[in-house]
Design a protein around this motif. Structure first.
Motif, PDB file in Angstrom:
ATOM      1  N   LYS A 162     -70.095  -9.427 -28.831  1.00 41.57           N
ATOM      2  CA  LYS A 162     -71.391 -10.026 -29.212  1.00 41.57           C
ATOM      3  C   LYS A 162     -71.006 -11.235 -30.099  1.00 41.57           C
ATOM      4  CE  LYS A 162     -73.323  -5.439 -28.748  1.00 41.57           C
ATOM      5  NZ  LYS A 162     -73.227  -4.403 -29.806  1.00 41.57           N
TER       6      LYS A 162
ATOM      7  N   GLU B 286     -75.682 -12.943 -24.266  1.00 41.28           N
ATOM      8  CA  GLU B 286     -75.741 -11.978 -25.257  1.00 41.28           C
ATOM      9  C   GLU B 286     -76.563 -12.706 -26.529  1.00 41.28           C
ATOM     10  OE1 GLU B 286     -76.016  -8.162 -26.375  1.00 41.28           O
ATOM     11  OE2 GLU B 286     -74.274  -8.414 -24.959  1.00 41.28           O
TER      12      GLU B 286
ATOM     13  N   ASN C 179     -78.236  -8.341 -30.616  1.00 39.16           N
ATOM     14  CA  ASN C 179     -78.794  -7.372 -29.948  1.00 39.16           C
ATOM     15  C   ASN C 179     -79.747  -6.244 -30.796  1.00 39.16           C
ATOM     16  OD1 ASN C 179     -76.672  -5.964 -30.986  1.00 39.16           O
ATOM     17  ND2 ASN C 179     -76.738  -4.499 -29.378  1.00 39.16           N
TER      18      ASN C 179
END
Lengths: 277, 392
Positions: free
Chosen positions: B188, B265, B299
């Motif tokens: 990420k 992402e 996220n």
């Protein structure tokens, strides 16, 4: 994931009697936001009978299900009957609760008690007592009661039922000693209630000697006297005074007031102490 | 939305194995089942595949594949790194970490005495309301006696990201070893270990679409290392035990995919997260965002709904097959809200009702809309039932 019974799930998803009874005359408010669960139970009581019961609950699924179950159980019930409801009854109504969630059923029972006490204008004993678990404000009286009622045998079980010890865990030692104390008290009660066992003469002599040595002789020796056990015949304990006691005018009183009293307390109620003639 | 479809928003707990990963692993069960240590080609070719996977991990992390050890999970990597550093510095008796670490590091640091038989002083840095550490306080905590610093890169509950590159630099300047639990960060956040002063880094396969049961420990070349298990010569003697071949192959493939999807992402997934967060915060009154809004994983969002309890929320969401997590675990053993939220000083009206939503590249906008449609009624229903709900 918790393995809840279908009844728990059903009561959680479709809780009965949510809300507050108008003009309630019995209100039980237990738990707090900080503790993670709380229950406000409101009752309408007429002629010693619960005609309406509603709840508001902040808490997990089993807390909500336990509250819902409780209101269903007590609606239309005489107070005298409702008073007998235990946390185990609530759990049973729901087809059981995971052991870590038993405190939810305890919360239900506590709210019911508090509501009935409120109706009667009484103060609950559980609001007294010393706080043992500071995280959740659980008192020694509540813990002792849970140990006795639900036959708890470990600190973990105490936590499951009362939440005590579930926070920082600092009170674990205290819980352990409360547990020991309560269990041993329980055992003593059992012994007292039992018919006293018949003692053999030998056991009697041993016990009498022990009490004389611990409780009687030290006092007599201060006055330069002593006592000797001569014989035990049934309930008759024959003793002989020694030293200064032999000539003491009060030896009769000493034997009756001191020796006999001690032996009756600690060995056998029916003992009769006599001086050797 | 099909009624039976699971809406999985719990990707910080674990993730789906990517179909490409599964496909890459499949031959290593029934066809290429040889032992990588064997002399014959049948086994040897598996050894070659394991090394290829190691290179795939190396390119995601920006390090030499020789600096990587395959382990069984993030926890094993954490323990190995921290205990290695302590063993290498027997005269140093101080450890620096934070109050919001994952249990894999937190519980280890709290039990170093019984684990090692040596007494350690452990500094657990406090965090601010939004979950960040005061950098000066961190630097001041470092001393000549400090054996290792262990600080997570991104927090699993809130997604808050610590300035690990700067922290590692400060440690290096003072001659202190630096470990980071990067289990939530890898895939990420772009990581290039060659340019960083990190000595040990832990990661886990199942958080980035590889299977459970495989992890990585990065050990900078020349850094002290003590194996966790003793036995065979696998992993160049750094981790004994026959390799978990299929999972290792899966982890390699997952790292390759993560590199390719890093942009998505931080783009599409982040937008979905922001849509979800904004939607929930505006449609539900008295909702509080936990953690710094900017320095955060793309996220994750952690939101507290005041006056209601987490488990009850999750179980109502469960009826719609929406999966998420709560910081509150109403078990008798842990009735208190999560140590992370407590360390951040989240008010107790909110601490019990926190929900963590964590997305992945497999989530769709349709799913987010579905959740936004269902959540307000769930919270309203529970609040209606709560004795503390003061009304809007």
């Amino acid at each position: 994931m918790w393995l809840y019974t279908d009844t728990v799930t059903e009561h959680f998803q479709n809780p009965r009697n949510v809300g507050e009874v108008d003009n309630a005359n019995g209100v039980g408010d237990v738990g707090s936001l900080a503790c993670g669960d709380a229950l406000k139970l409101t009752l309408k009581i007429e002629d010693e009978c619960i005609i309406e019961a509603k709840f508001k609950t902040f808490g997990c699924a089993s807390a909500i299900a336990s509250s819902s179950a409780l209101t269903e159980m007590i609606k239309g019930m005489e107070i005298a009957e409702a008073e007998k409801i235990t946390n185990e009854d609530i759990a049973e109504f729901l087809g059981g609760l995971p052991k870590e969630k038993m405190h939810c059923s305890v919360m239900g029972r506590e709210a019911l008690e508090a509501a009935i006490a409120d109706y009667r204008g009484e103060t609950l004993p559980s609001t007294e007592g010393q706080v043992v678990c500071e995280c959740f404000g659980v008192t020694d009286l509540e813990i002792t009661r849970a140990i006795k009622e639900s036959n708890l045998r470990s600190v973990e079980e105490i936590t499951n039922f009362t939440k005590a010890g579930g926070g920082c865990g600092k009170c674990e030692d205290q819980l352990e000693s409360l547990l020991r104390q309560t269990i041993s008290e329980g055992l003593q009660i059992v012994e007292v209630n039992k018919k006293p066992k018949r003692m053999t003469t030998l056991q009697k002599i041993k016990k009498i000697e022990d009490v004389l040595e611990r409780e009687v002789r030290p006092g007599l020796r201060l006055d330069g006297g002593d006592i000797e056990l001569i014989d035990v015949d049934g309930d008759f304990v024959i003793v002989s005074m020694r030293g200064q006691c032999t000539s003491c005018a009060k030896s009769e009183t000493t034997i009756k007031e001191l020796v006999e009293k001690k032996l009756r307390e600690q060995v056998l109620e029916t003992l009769i102490v006599e001086e050797e003639k | 939305m099909a009624a039976d479809k699971v809406v999985y928003l719990d990707n910080n707990a674990t993730t789906m194995v990517a179909p490409e990963v599964y496909e890459a692993m499949a031959p290593y069960f029934t066809e290429l089942y040889g032992n990588p240590s064997s002399m014959h080609t049948f086994g040897g070719q598996v050894g070659v595949a394991v090394d290829r996977a190691r290179q795939q991990v190396g390119s995601l992390l920006g390090c030499d594949s020789a600096e990587l050890v395959f382990t069984s999970c993030g926890t094993e990597s954490d323990s190995t790194a921290i205990l290695s550093a302590l063993r290498a510095n027997p005269d140093k008796r101080h450890v620096v970490t934070t109050r919001v670490e994952h249990p894999a590091v937190k519980n280890l640091c709290e039990n170093l005495g019984s684990m090692t038989g040596t007494k350690y002083r452990v500094t657990m840095l406090k965090v601010s309301e939004d979950g960040l550490v005061d950098f000066d306080e961190y630097v001041n905590a470092l001393s000549e006696d400090t054996a290792i610093v262990s600080i997570m890169w991104a927090n699993n509950e809130t997604g808050v990201v610590f300035p690990v590159p700067e922290m590692a630099r400060a440690a290096k300047d003072r001659g202190v070893l630096f470990h980071t639990d990067a289990v939530q960060a890898v895939g990420k956040i772009p990581i290039n270990l060659k340019e960083l002063d990190i000595d040990y880094l832990s990661m886990s396969g199942h958080k980035l679409h590889a299977p459970k049961g495989v992890g990585i420990l990065y050990v900078r070349r020349g850094t002290a290392y003590a194996p966790f298990m003793t036995g065979g010569h696998q992993e160049h003697g750094r981790r004994a035990g026959t390799e978990n071949v299929a999972s290792i192959i899966g982890l390699g493939k997952a790292c390759e995919l993560a590199g390719e999807k890093m942009e998505e992402e931080n783009g599409r997934v982040k937008e979905l997260r922001d849509k979800l967060e904004h939607g929930l915060m505006t449609s539900i009154p008295r909702a509080i965002l936990n953690g710094n809004k900017e320095q955060r994983l793309p996220n994750t969002t952690n939101i507290s709904f005041e006056y209601v309890e987490g488990e009850a929320i999750l179980l109502h969401m469960n009826r719609f097959k929406i999966c998420a997590s709560s910081g509150s675990a109403c078990t008798s053993g842990s009735l208190e809200p999560s140590h992370v939220l407590r360390a951040m000083g989240v008010p107790f009206t909110a601490a019990h009702g926190s929900i963590r939503f964590s997305l992945s590249v497999y989530n769709t906008e349709e799913e987010i809309d579905f959740v936004l449609d269902k959540m307000p009624a769930i919270i309203a229903e529970l609040r209606e039932m709560s004795p503390f709900w003061p009304g809007q």
